[in-house]
Design an enzyme around this catalytic site. Sequence first.
Site, PDB file in Angstrom:
ATOM      1  N   ASP A  80       0.848  -1.184   0.000  1.00 18.39           N
ATOM      2  CA  ASP A  80       0.000   0.000   0.000  1.00 18.39           C
ATOM      3  C   ASP A  80       0.891   1.244   0.000  1.00 18.39           C
ATOM      4  O   ASP A  80       2.097   1.173   0.249  1.00 18.39           O
ATOM      5  CB  ASP A  80      -0.907  -0.011   1.240  1.00 18.39           C
ATOM      6  CG  ASP A  80      -2.017   1.028   1.169  1.00 18.39           C
ATOM      7  OD1 ASP A  80      -2.202   1.641   0.096  1.00 18.39           O
ATOM      8  OD2 ASP A  80      -2.703   1.229   2.195  1.00 18.39           O
ATOM      9  N   LYS A  81       0.240   2.360  -0.287  1.00 15.61           N
ATOM     10  CA  LYS A  81       0.889   3.673  -0.203  1.00 15.61           C
ATOM     11  C   LYS A  81       0.084   4.483   0.803  1.00 15.61           C
ATOM     12  O   LYS A  81      -1.139   4.373   0.848  1.00 15.61           O
ATOM     13  CB  LYS A  81       0.815   4.325  -1.586  1.00 15.61           C
ATOM     14  CG  LYS A  81       1.451   5.652  -1.752  1.00 15.61           C
ATOM     15  CD  LYS A  81       0.639   6.893  -1.503  1.00 15.61           C
ATOM     16  CE  LYS A  81      -0.793   6.989  -1.824  1.00 15.61           C
ATOM     17  NZ  LYS A  81      -1.417   8.296  -1.529  1.00 15.61           N
ATOM     18  N   HIS A  82       0.787   5.259   1.634  1.00 20.73           N
ATOM     19  CA  HIS A  82       0.076   6.157   2.545  1.00 20.73           C
ATOM     20  C   HIS A  82       0.657   7.549   2.411  1.00 20.73           C
ATOM     21  O   HIS A  82       1.879   7.718   2.385  1.00 20.73           O
ATOM     22  CB  HIS A  82       0.217   5.682   3.996  1.00 20.73           C
ATOM     23  CG  HIS A  82      -0.403   6.647   4.964  1.00 20.73           C
ATOM     24  ND1 HIS A  82      -1.758   6.679   5.194  1.00 20.73           N
ATOM     25  CD2 HIS A  82       0.134   7.645   5.724  1.00 20.73           C
ATOM     26  CE1 HIS A  82      -2.032   7.639   6.062  1.00 20.73           C
ATOM     27  NE2 HIS A  82      -0.902   8.239   6.391  1.00 20.73           N
ATOM     28  N   SER A  83      -0.215   8.542   2.330  1.00 18.51           N
ATOM     29  CA  SER A  83       0.254   9.921   2.253  1.00 18.51           C
ATOM     30  C   SER A  83      -0.123  10.656   3.533  1.00 18.51           C
ATOM     31  O   SER A  83      -1.195  10.412   4.107  1.00 18.51           O
ATOM     32  CB  SER A  83      -0.396  10.593   1.047  1.00 18.51           C
ATOM     33  OG  SER A  83      -0.420  11.985   1.229  1.00 18.51           O
ATOM     34  N   THR A 120      -9.149  10.612   0.465  1.00 24.33           N
ATOM     35  CA  THR A 120      -9.469   9.695  -0.636  1.00 24.33           C
ATOM     36  C   THR A 120     -10.938   9.245  -0.607  1.00 24.33           C
ATOM     37  O   THR A 120     -11.575   9.113  -1.655  1.00 24.33           O
ATOM     38  CB  THR A 120      -8.522   8.474  -0.555  1.00 24.33           C
ATOM     39  OG1 THR A 120      -7.193   8.968  -0.659  1.00 24.33           O
ATOM     40  CG2 THR A 120      -8.775   7.480  -1.668  1.00 24.33           C
ATOM     41  N   ARG A 168      -6.639  13.611  20.852  1.00 25.29           N
ATOM     42  CA  ARG A 168      -5.469  14.443  20.521  1.00 25.29           C
ATOM     43  C   ARG A 168      -5.907  15.664  19.724  1.00 25.29           C
ATOM     44  O   ARG A 168      -5.434  16.788  19.950  1.00 25.29           O
ATOM     45  CB  ARG A 168      -4.440  13.632  19.719  1.00 25.29           C
ATOM     46  CG  ARG A 168      -3.687  12.602  20.563  1.00 25.29           C
ATOM     47  CD  ARG A 168      -2.924  11.628  19.678  1.00 25.29           C
ATOM     48  NE  ARG A 168      -1.954  12.266  18.827  1.00 25.29           N
ATOM     49  CZ  ARG A 168      -1.686  11.876  17.566  1.00 25.29           C
ATOM     50  NH1 ARG A 168      -2.318  10.847  17.018  1.00 25.29           N
ATOM     51  NH2 ARG A 168      -0.802  12.513  16.856  1.00 25.29           N
ATOM     52  N   SER A 183       0.117   6.361  15.369  1.00 24.25           N
ATOM     53  CA  SER A 183      -1.221   6.491  14.802  1.00 24.25           C
ATOM     54  C   SER A 183      -1.258   5.978  13.356  1.00 24.25           C
ATOM     55  O   SER A 183      -2.086   5.144  12.988  1.00 24.25           O
ATOM     56  CB  SER A 183      -1.625   7.970  14.867  1.00 24.25           C
ATOM     57  OG  SER A 183      -2.778   8.211  14.127  1.00 24.25           O
ATOM     58  N   LYS A 187      -2.506   1.741  11.904  1.00 25.59           N
ATOM     59  CA  LYS A 187      -3.552   1.504  10.888  1.00 25.59           C
ATOM     60  C   LYS A 187      -2.975   0.788   9.668  1.00 25.59           C
ATOM     61  O   LYS A 187      -3.588  -0.121   9.118  1.00 25.59           O
ATOM     62  CB  LYS A 187      -4.175   2.840  10.473  1.00 25.59           C
ATOM     63  CG  LYS A 187      -5.056   3.435  11.555  1.00 25.59           C
ATOM     64  CD  LYS A 187      -5.564   4.813  11.201  1.00 25.59           C
ATOM     65  CE  LYS A 187      -4.515   5.877  11.321  1.00 25.59           C
ATOM     66  NZ  LYS A 187      -4.940   7.229  11.543  1.00 25.59           N
ATOM     67  N   LYS A 188      -1.795   1.221   9.242  1.00 27.07           N
ATOM     68  CA  LYS A 188      -1.230   0.629   8.010  1.00 27.07           C
ATOM     69  C   LYS A 188      -0.770  -0.803   8.249  1.00 27.07           C
ATOM     70  O   LYS A 188      -0.946  -1.677   7.396  1.00 27.07           O
ATOM     71  CB  LYS A 188      -0.063   1.494   7.509  1.00 27.07           C
ATOM     72  CG  LYS A 188      -0.523   2.788   6.888  1.00 27.07           C
ATOM     73  CD  LYS A 188      -1.184   2.575   5.549  1.00 27.07           C
ATOM     74  CE  LYS A 188      -2.538   3.219   5.468  1.00 27.07           C
ATOM     75  NZ  LYS A 188      -3.237   2.991   4.187  1.00 27.07           N
TER      76      LYS A 188
HETATM   77  N1  URA Z   1      -2.542  11.228  10.459  1.00 24.75           N
HETATM   78  C1  URA Z   1      -2.858  10.194  11.285  1.00 24.75           C
HETATM   79  O1  URA Z   1      -3.453   9.214  10.865  1.00 24.75           O
HETATM   80  N2  URA Z   1      -2.499  10.303  12.571  1.00 24.75           N
HETATM   81  C2  URA Z   1      -1.828  11.347  13.090  1.00 24.75           C
HETATM   82  O2  URA Z   1      -1.519  11.355  14.264  1.00 24.75           O
HETATM   83  C3  URA Z   1      -1.518  12.413  12.224  1.00 24.75           C
HETATM   84  C4  URA Z   1      -1.879  12.326  10.899  1.00 24.75           C
END
Ligand code: URA
Length: 437
Positions: A80-83, A120, A168, A183, A187-188
């Site tokens: 995957d790619k995460h931005s 997205t 947060r 964080s 998830k990734k």
């Molecule tokens: N994006 C996230 O998913 N978590 C963060 O803490 C900051 C940006």
Amino acid sequence: MRPQEIIAKKRDGKALSDADIGIFVDGLCGNGWADYQITALVMAMILQGLNRREQYSITKAMLHSGSIMDFSDIDAPKADKHSTGGVGDKTSLIIAPVAAACGIAVPMVSGRGLGHTGGTLDKLESIPGYNVNLSLSRLKSVMKACGFGLIGQTKQVAPADKKLYALRDATATVPYIPLIVASIMSKKLAEGLDALVLDVKTGSGAFIQKFSESKKLAQELCATGRSFGVSTEALVTDMSQPLGRFVGNSLEVYECIKILRGESDGSMKLTRDLSTELTAAMLVKCRIAKTVEKAKAKIETAISSGEALERFRKNIELQDGDPSICDSPDKLFAKGIKKVEVTAERSGYICAVDTFAVGIAVVTIGGGRVVAADGVDHAVGFECNVKVGDKVRKGAPLGYVHCRKISQANAISEKLKLAYKIGDTTPKTTKLIRAAV
Ligand code: URA
């Protein structure tokens, strides 16, 4: 241990053990910690600092607060790619089908736009009927059929992060690298990947604007990904102007379809170039290509042969959307939308763009959200034809506001004009890829 003992330990500058962090993450998932105790500990973490081991431990505990996806019955590398998010940043919609066409299985779990950045999921929902709320079993069957699936965060994916991020956000404790890393990576890593490519933005439209800080974030994200056995690479990329031609949900989908159709023009070049760089990194990480150059040749073929567009068409069908936008991308321009010119105040060269201000201008007319519960008008946005380094004449267009009412354009035109700094000399060029980590 009681919450106050763990809070006191961090308040006094001591490192937390894995057990302390386990109790904290369990507590924030509904097992005994009040919101004020959670946020007190988070503030103490920021003021006293977290070391890399603590960063790893929080990531791990948050990852295991939910389930980890299992795609082992799909016979392809998973990546995957995460931005970290930007303005006009639409590359996911190109990368997923292109990577799939090149042989990667892509389980892409994405987010919604918030603040000045787009998301997205909002872009996808501008495709009539498109459903981002798939169960994990349906995501898997979509991936088996077309090579990729695009969904929102489910309750099973890192629920601890969902709760912690909301707290947060409300307590000014988002901008701290170890917590950002935990964080994002919790998830990734839940996607059960072999490889991950991160697009860490830097510049006036990025969530972290300073290059040295963006690079530090990239390094920490990679260190954490690698310590979980996932082949991870980060590109630190320029976000000092909106990416490509459009900012705004359906307009950005239009740009992606044009690129997948092989019909991109000069104004879409940066979108295509960045999508290519990130997909190439995925292909190399997954050992589908030996070098970046060979990967780029495969990507070129995936687009020119029409295979990537076919993958996207199939995906839209499988996720309940209207695939005819692949044949007629003009359908993405909603009826009744007005296009209002924003003109240059003086002649000269575009030397800088306040990209944050451009993102906020689009939010102001409904194209994004101020708070998570807001709705989004998918049709509105800004078409930014002029790029840094371009020569403009006084009174010539800098771009066009796509809006429902002229009053919307009037409300943001001045801000957009101010966002484009015009000087007498050509500015120093900024590279698209600022660093690879
Ligand atoms: N994006 C996230 O998913 N978590 C963060 O803490 C900051 C940006």
